[in-house]
Design a protein around this motif. Structure first.
Motif, PDB file in Angstrom:
ATOM      1  N   LYS A 101       0.842  -1.130   0.045  1.00  0.00           N
ATOM      2  CA  LYS A 101       0.159   0.083   0.020  1.00  0.00           C
ATOM      3  C   LYS A 101       0.935   1.208  -0.108  1.00  0.00           C
ATOM      4  O   LYS A 101       0.500   2.324  -0.644  1.00  0.00           O
ATOM      5  CB  LYS A 101      -0.999   0.008   1.259  1.00  0.00           C
ATOM      6  CG  LYS A 101      -1.808  -1.267   1.217  1.00  0.00           C
ATOM      7  CD  LYS A 101      -2.654  -1.420   2.539  1.00  0.00           C
ATOM      8  CE  LYS A 101      -3.414  -2.614   2.515  1.00  0.00           C
ATOM      9  NZ  LYS A 101      -4.193  -2.632   3.987  1.00  0.00           N
ATOM     10  N   PHE A 139      -4.298  -3.237  -3.102  1.00  0.00           N
ATOM     11  CA  PHE A 139      -4.522  -1.840  -3.170  1.00  0.00           C
ATOM     12  C   PHE A 139      -5.394  -1.748  -4.056  1.00  0.00           C
ATOM     13  O   PHE A 139      -6.236  -0.256  -3.853  1.00  0.00           O
ATOM     14  CB  PHE A 139      -3.197  -1.208  -3.477  1.00  0.00           C
ATOM     15  CG  PHE A 139      -2.504  -1.717  -4.621  1.00  0.00           C
ATOM     16  CD1 PHE A 139      -2.704  -1.331  -5.894  1.00  0.00           C
ATOM     17  CD2 PHE A 139      -1.087  -2.165  -4.407  1.00  0.00           C
ATOM     18  CE1 PHE A 139      -2.034  -1.981  -6.910  1.00  0.00           C
ATOM     19  CE2 PHE A 139      -0.556  -2.477  -5.442  1.00  0.00           C
ATOM     20  CZ  PHE A 139      -0.807  -2.642  -6.774  1.00  0.00           C
ATOM     21  N   GLU A 141      -8.616  -2.866  -4.552  1.00  0.00           N
ATOM     22  CA  GLU A 141     -10.001  -2.692  -3.839  1.00  0.00           C
ATOM     23  C   GLU A 141     -10.001  -1.534  -3.079  1.00  0.00           C
ATOM     24  O   GLU A 141     -11.192  -0.694  -3.123  1.00  0.00           O
ATOM     25  CB  GLU A 141     -10.048  -3.992  -2.980  1.00  0.00           C
ATOM     26  CG  GLU A 141     -11.256  -3.862  -2.342  1.00  0.00           C
ATOM     27  CD  GLU A 141     -11.549  -5.107  -1.462  1.00  0.00           C
ATOM     28  OE1 GLU A 141     -12.435  -4.992  -0.667  1.00  0.00           O
ATOM     29  OE2 GLU A 141     -10.999  -6.328  -1.789  1.00  0.00           O
ATOM     30  N   LYS A 142      -8.981  -1.166  -2.522  1.00  0.00           N
ATOM     31  CA  LYS A 142      -8.732   0.132  -1.697  1.00  0.00           C
ATOM     32  C   LYS A 142      -9.298   1.484  -2.498  1.00  0.00           C
ATOM     33  O   LYS A 142      -9.900   2.274  -2.293  1.00  0.00           O
ATOM     34  CB  LYS A 142      -7.796   0.480  -1.097  1.00  0.00           C
ATOM     35  CG  LYS A 142      -7.250  -0.736   0.028  1.00  0.00           C
ATOM     36  CD  LYS A 142      -8.015  -0.687   1.296  1.00  0.00           C
ATOM     37  CE  LYS A 142      -7.633  -1.908   2.348  1.00  0.00           C
ATOM     38  NZ  LYS A 142      -8.614  -1.968   3.336  1.00  0.00           N
ATOM     39  N   GLU A 143      -8.552   1.502  -3.797  1.00  0.00           N
ATOM     40  CA  GLU A 143      -8.957   2.443  -4.761  1.00  0.00           C
ATOM     41  C   GLU A 143     -10.346   2.469  -5.151  1.00  0.00           C
ATOM     42  O   GLU A 143     -10.888   3.836  -5.108  1.00  0.00           O
ATOM     43  CB  GLU A 143      -7.890   2.456  -5.918  1.00  0.00           C
ATOM     44  CG  GLU A 143      -6.421   2.389  -5.602  1.00  0.00           C
ATOM     45  CD  GLU A 143      -5.325   2.081  -6.335  1.00  0.00           C
ATOM     46  OE1 GLU A 143      -4.328   2.423  -6.321  1.00  0.00           O
ATOM     47  OE2 GLU A 143      -5.772   1.827  -7.555  1.00  0.00           O
ATOM     48  N   ARG A 145     -12.831   1.426  -3.554  1.00  0.00           N
ATOM     49  CA  ARG A 145     -13.639   1.825  -2.215  1.00  0.00           C
ATOM     50  C   ARG A 145     -13.596   3.365  -2.249  1.00  0.00           C
ATOM     51  O   ARG A 145     -14.451   4.073  -1.677  1.00  0.00           O
ATOM     52  CB  ARG A 145     -13.489   1.032  -1.094  1.00  0.00           C
ATOM     53  CG  ARG A 145     -13.714  -0.265  -1.320  1.00  0.00           C
ATOM     54  CD  ARG A 145     -13.426  -1.127   0.068  1.00  0.00           C
ATOM     55  NE  ARG A 145     -13.884  -2.729  -0.008  1.00  0.00           N
ATOM     56  CZ  ARG A 145     -15.029  -3.093   0.264  1.00  0.00           C
ATOM     57  NH1 ARG A 145     -16.352  -2.150   0.268  1.00  0.00           N
ATOM     58  NH2 ARG A 145     -15.039  -4.351   0.178  1.00  0.00           N
ATOM     59  N   PHE A 146     -12.213   3.749  -2.322  1.00  0.00           N
ATOM     60  CA  PHE A 146     -12.022   5.392  -2.033  1.00  0.00           C
ATOM     61  C   PHE A 146     -12.783   6.238  -2.999  1.00  0.00           C
ATOM     62  O   PHE A 146     -13.150   7.141  -2.611  1.00  0.00           O
ATOM     63  CB  PHE A 146     -10.623   5.503  -2.111  1.00  0.00           C
ATOM     64  CG  PHE A 146     -10.052   6.902  -2.013  1.00  0.00           C
ATOM     65  CD1 PHE A 146      -9.932   7.464  -0.647  1.00  0.00           C
ATOM     66  CD2 PHE A 146      -9.896   7.952  -3.047  1.00  0.00           C
ATOM     67  CE1 PHE A 146      -9.922   9.023  -0.453  1.00  0.00           C
ATOM     68  CE2 PHE A 146      -9.346   9.244  -2.921  1.00  0.00           C
ATOM     69  CZ  PHE A 146      -9.832   9.820  -1.496  1.00  0.00           C
ATOM     70  N   TYR A 150     -16.878   0.739  -5.954  1.00  0.00           N
ATOM     71  CA  TYR A 150     -16.799  -0.731  -5.507  1.00  0.00           C
ATOM     72  C   TYR A 150     -18.411  -1.350  -5.328  1.00  0.00           C
ATOM     73  O   TYR A 150     -18.794  -2.118  -5.871  1.00  0.00           O
ATOM     74  CB  TYR A 150     -15.981  -0.882  -4.071  1.00  0.00           C
ATOM     75  CG  TYR A 150     -15.847  -2.789  -3.652  1.00  0.00           C
ATOM     76  CD1 TYR A 150     -14.776  -3.106  -4.306  1.00  0.00           C
ATOM     77  CD2 TYR A 150     -16.875  -3.183  -3.172  1.00  0.00           C
ATOM     78  CE1 TYR A 150     -14.443  -4.617  -3.811  1.00  0.00           C
ATOM     79  CE2 TYR A 150     -16.729  -4.563  -2.926  1.00  0.00           C
ATOM     80  CZ  TYR A 150     -15.645  -5.111  -3.458  1.00  0.00           C
ATOM     81  OH  TYR A 150     -15.427  -6.636  -3.006  1.00  0.00           O
TER      82      TYR A 150
END
Length: 219
Positions: A101, A139, A141-143, A145-146, A150
């Motif tokens: 990350k 990372f 998936e985090k992008e 969601r951010f 998602y």
């Protein structure tokens, strides 16, 4: 459009299709930032050595894979690097995840959603969707969601999940199975012709380049 076409589901690519992104994994700054962060985690490695080790380990994993389109998990690469350069004992599996990350954030130069693609997601919000990306879940998936993307998908598949990449048709077969739809009931949208158009069409799906989707699905 879909009422007359028989399309009951959609498969989307991620980068270059939903997210406009630019990263630099060759910049010294990227590895210098990660190297300095790792100091506080008990890992001592010079930025240039980190860069060399990162790329060589990925190349080695690709070379020994039996897959036609092999994929790695970057968290495993960084875990191995951390384990080899640790100056005190720590959970290098967890550290590999966190380093991935930090690496991504250090390499990131631009990240924003394509508004046209977001409009398609919203316009066809009632149609089941699966994201299929040559990306790293650690990372990517985090992008998603951010950026608030998602939640638009019923299913999300990353190449790091299965250890092979598009255009391997098996990753699309997983998507079809999860959508519980036949190929001729699904539309694939993406920015890479080989990955997102040719292979889906060969499997019997409808497929569009993302620019064509913007013009035809948003009329």
């Amino acid at each position: 459009m879909f009422e007359s076409s028989g399309i009951k589901g959609m498969i989307f690519d991620l980068y270059g299709t939903l997210i406009d992104i630019q990263t630099d994994e060759d910049d010294f700054y990227t590895y210098d930032t990660v190297s300095k962060w790792l100091q506080y985690k008990g890992v001592k490695i010079d930025p240039e050595v980190l860069k060399s080790e990162y790329h060589s380990k990925i190349a080695d994993r690709m070379a020994v894979s039996k897959e036609q389109y092999p994929e790695v998990r970057v968290e495993e690469i960084f875990a191995e690097i951390c384990n080899e350069n640790a100056i005190w004992k720590s959970d290098t599996t967890y550290l590999g995840i966190e380093t991935s990350k930090v690496f991504r954030s250090a390499s990131l130069r631009r990240m924003r959603p394509f508004e046209e693609s977001l409009k398609i997601l919203l316009r066809y919000k009632d149609i089941p969707k699966c994201l299929v990306s040559n990306g790293q879940r650690v990372f990517s998936e985090k992008e998603l969601r951010f950026l608030g993307l998602y939640e638009h998908f019923d299913h999300v598949i990353f190449s790091s999940d299965v250890r092979y990449k598009k255009p391997d048709p098996r990753i699309f077969k997983i998507a079809l199975d999860r959508l519980k739809l036949k190929p001729d009931e699904v539309l694939s949208i993406g920015d890479t012709v080989e990955n997102d158009v040719i292979t889906p069409r060969e499997m019997g799906m409808e497929a569009m380049h993302v620019y064509d989707a913007w013009s035809s699905l948003l009329d």
